[in-house]
Scaffold this active site. Structure first.
Site, mmCIF file in Angstrom:
data_model
loop_
_atom_site.group_PDB
_atom_site.id
_atom_site.type_symbol
_atom_site.label_atom_id
_atom_site.label_comp_id
_atom_site.label_asym_id
_atom_site.label_seq_id
_atom_site.Cartn_x
_atom_site.Cartn_y
_atom_site.Cartn_z
ATOM 1 N N SER A 223 -21.530 -71.728 -68.045
ATOM 2 C CA SER A 223 -23.031 -71.441 -68.525
ATOM 3 C C SER A 223 -23.529 -72.231 -69.413
ATOM 4 C CB SER A 223 -23.292 -69.859 -68.529
ATOM 5 O OG SER A 223 -24.257 -69.541 -68.346
ATOM 6 N N ASP A 450 -25.360 -68.680 -57.149
ATOM 7 C CA ASP A 450 -25.225 -68.188 -58.605
ATOM 8 C C ASP A 450 -26.602 -67.880 -59.247
ATOM 9 O OD1 ASP A 450 -25.171 -68.336 -61.617
ATOM 10 O OD2 ASP A 450 -23.516 -69.486 -61.544
ATOM 11 N N HIS A 478 -21.797 -65.597 -60.855
ATOM 12 C CA HIS A 478 -22.099 -66.452 -61.763
ATOM 13 C C HIS A 478 -20.827 -67.043 -62.451
ATOM 14 C CE1 HIS A 478 -24.139 -68.564 -65.021
ATOM 15 N NE2 HIS A 478 -23.482 -67.781 -66.167
#
Length: 509
Positions: A223, A450, A478
């Site tokens: 991320s 995602d 995710h």
């Protein structure tokens, strides 16, 4: 919720700041922190020459140490910042390759917490056997001189402010909440606020690399951690080793573009949840169509805005906390059953299930205090890039685009992006493409549905990087590594262990 699952899911996702924290920071400084003067290398030498005093840190199998870095890289002699480091040494069998630095994202997620509760225990055994698993809490995060802003009761009040204002009075109330948050950060952490940028954290990582004895950095970031890794590669291409960037961000996007893209990403994730839900006889959002499910959820939020429901412990669930709870469940399809149950509870007048999801997202503890995740998240984001909006008028002008991206979440996401408008520390970063010429292959991983880091961001970053290799997971949730795809895990493990990256464009399901 299982602690390791929580750390893998929620602590990796945050970014655009506001009452609803939904994505990832970006932007890279173009001022002196990323372009040191010729005197900087000599001034930094004491930091690269320091010795890490490893000690038992009270968690079986792990060692901890404290590393010093300059608080301000533009003025290395102007004071230090102390950064917490942890490692679990390679277990064998097989020859040790080096150190694998991990970061779960945020910004604001504790890398040490992620290491000790998940990565060093849950990453494939073959990887843990040959790498020392290492983490450093970024400056301003958790154990590394954490940014502090609000007390527990103040944070409770902040998270309940209406983030979809219906009139000027509510707009004023929302702006006042953002000001209160910013003022609290300045009062409690004003000294560190100008020095928690991603560029400075990347520079800290290079000091750690040297102290670990590694010629090149091996790194796995998720991320926001992908932006941190890409920034490192841009600053230190010759010291960049095997980098895996999972759930990638696009550093070329403005804050406004990023927030709007992310809004669309969460809508895609909700559509996937709704499509699964309406097939079930007990779906709390109906059993006809995803369009009907979206309309029912939006109405539920409207009802909670007018009349919150009890949620246990003398707390209530209103629209803002309910929205955050739903958003939290979008990161991992394994949480969908829990979300269905929570939504059914709300319809029965019990908001405790959805409130628990919101509390997990905000890292609210049972005693009513909060981890510093949200404080650090705001501090990094507001420093890394100019704000998406300068005032309420700009938000209102952008609302149609956000609501087109997501009829359910668009309004909340747009207003949440306002909070950096009056941040006390001026931004030092700007959106730009990162090419990182001269690096080893960098594996960029994207998941097609995602929510927090839309797939097109991974496509863009892989194309920007001169050595980028795009690895695609066709699925939900995710990030992709360690989520059940043998194809994804095998490709990443092979790169980490053998140095052979997947072919660009490899797709897995």
């Amino acid at each position: 919720m299982d602690t390791r699952r929580l750390l893998r899911t929620f602590a990796t996702v945050l970014g655009t700041t506001g009452l609803l924290v939904t994505g990832c920071s970006k932007g890279s400084s173009t001022t002196s922190p990323s372009s040191p003067t010729p005197a900087a290398p000599a001034a930094l030498q004491p930091y690269y020459a320091q010795h890490l005093n490893w000690r038992d840190c009270g968690v079986s199998g792990f060692q901890c140490a404290t590393m010093k870095a300059p608080r301000d890289y533009r003025k290395p002699g102007g004071g230090d910042i102390k950064l917490a480091v942890s490692r679990k040494k390679a277990t064998g069998p097989g020859k040790r390759i080096g150190s694998l630095l991990v970061n779960p994202g945020g910004p604001g997620g504790s890398a040490i917490g992620y290491l000790q509760n998940y990565a060093a225990l849950g990453y494939p055994a073959a990887v843990r056997a040959r790498y020392d698993m290492v983490a450093i809490d970024p400056r301003g995060v958790a154990r590394s001189e954490p940014v502090e802003c609000l007390t527990g009761p103040q944070m409770d009040a902040y998270t309940q402010v209406d983030q979809t204002p219906d009139d000027r009075a509510e707009v004023t109330e929302l702006g006042a909440a953002f000001d209160t948050f910013a003022d609290g950060c300045e009062q409690r952490s004003g000294t560190i606020l100008p020095h928690v940028s991603t560029v400075e954290t990347a520079r800290d990582m290079d000091i750690l690399r040297a102290l670990l004895g590694d010629e090149k950095l091996t790194y796995l970031g998720a991320s926001y951690g992908t932006f941190l890794g890409a920034t490192y590669a841009e600053l230190f291409p010759g010291r960049t080793g095997r980098l895996v960037l999972d759930g990638a961000m696009d550093p070329s996007l403005s804050s406004l573009e990023m927030n709007r893209d992310q809004t669309a990403g969460f809508d895609v994730a909700f559509q996937a949840f709704a499509a699964d839900c309406v097939k079930r006889s007990d779906c709390p959002l109906g059993t006809t169509s995803t369009t009907d499910a979206a309309a029912r959820l939006k109405q539920l939020f409207t009802d909670l805005d007018a009349k919150p429901v009890p949620a246990g412990d003398s707390r209530k669930l209103g629209e803002s906390l309910a929205t955050t709870g739903v958003i939290a469940a979008m990161y991992d399809e394994g949480t969908w059953p829990r979300l269905r149950s929570a939504l059914a509870g709300v319809r029965a007048g019990d908001g405790s299930g959805l409130l628990a999801l919101s509390d997990s997202y905000y890292e609210r503890k049972p005693n009513g205090t909060y981890a510093n995740l949200m404080f650090a998240n705001a501090a990094v984001n507001c420093l890394d890039a100019p704000p998406a909006f300068t005032g309420p008028d700009a938000v209102e002008k952008a609302l149609p685009g956000f609501e087109k991206a997501s009829p359910v979440f668009g309004k909340a996401f747009a207003w949440a992006a306002l909070n950096c408008a009056h941040w006390p520390a001026a931004p030092t970063g700007t959106a730009h493409r990162i090419t990182a010429k001269g690096t080893a292959p960098i594996v960029v991983v994207g998941t097609t549905r995602d929510p927090a880091t839309p797939y097109k961001w991974a496509q863009s970053l892989a194309a920007q990087l001169s050595s980028g290799r795009l690895l695609t997971y066709e699925g939900d949730g995710h990030t992709a590594y360690g989520r059940g795809s043998h194809c994804i895990d095998a490709a990443i493990n092979t790169y980490l262990l053998d140095g052979t990256p997947p072919a660009d464009g490899t797709k897995c399901s």
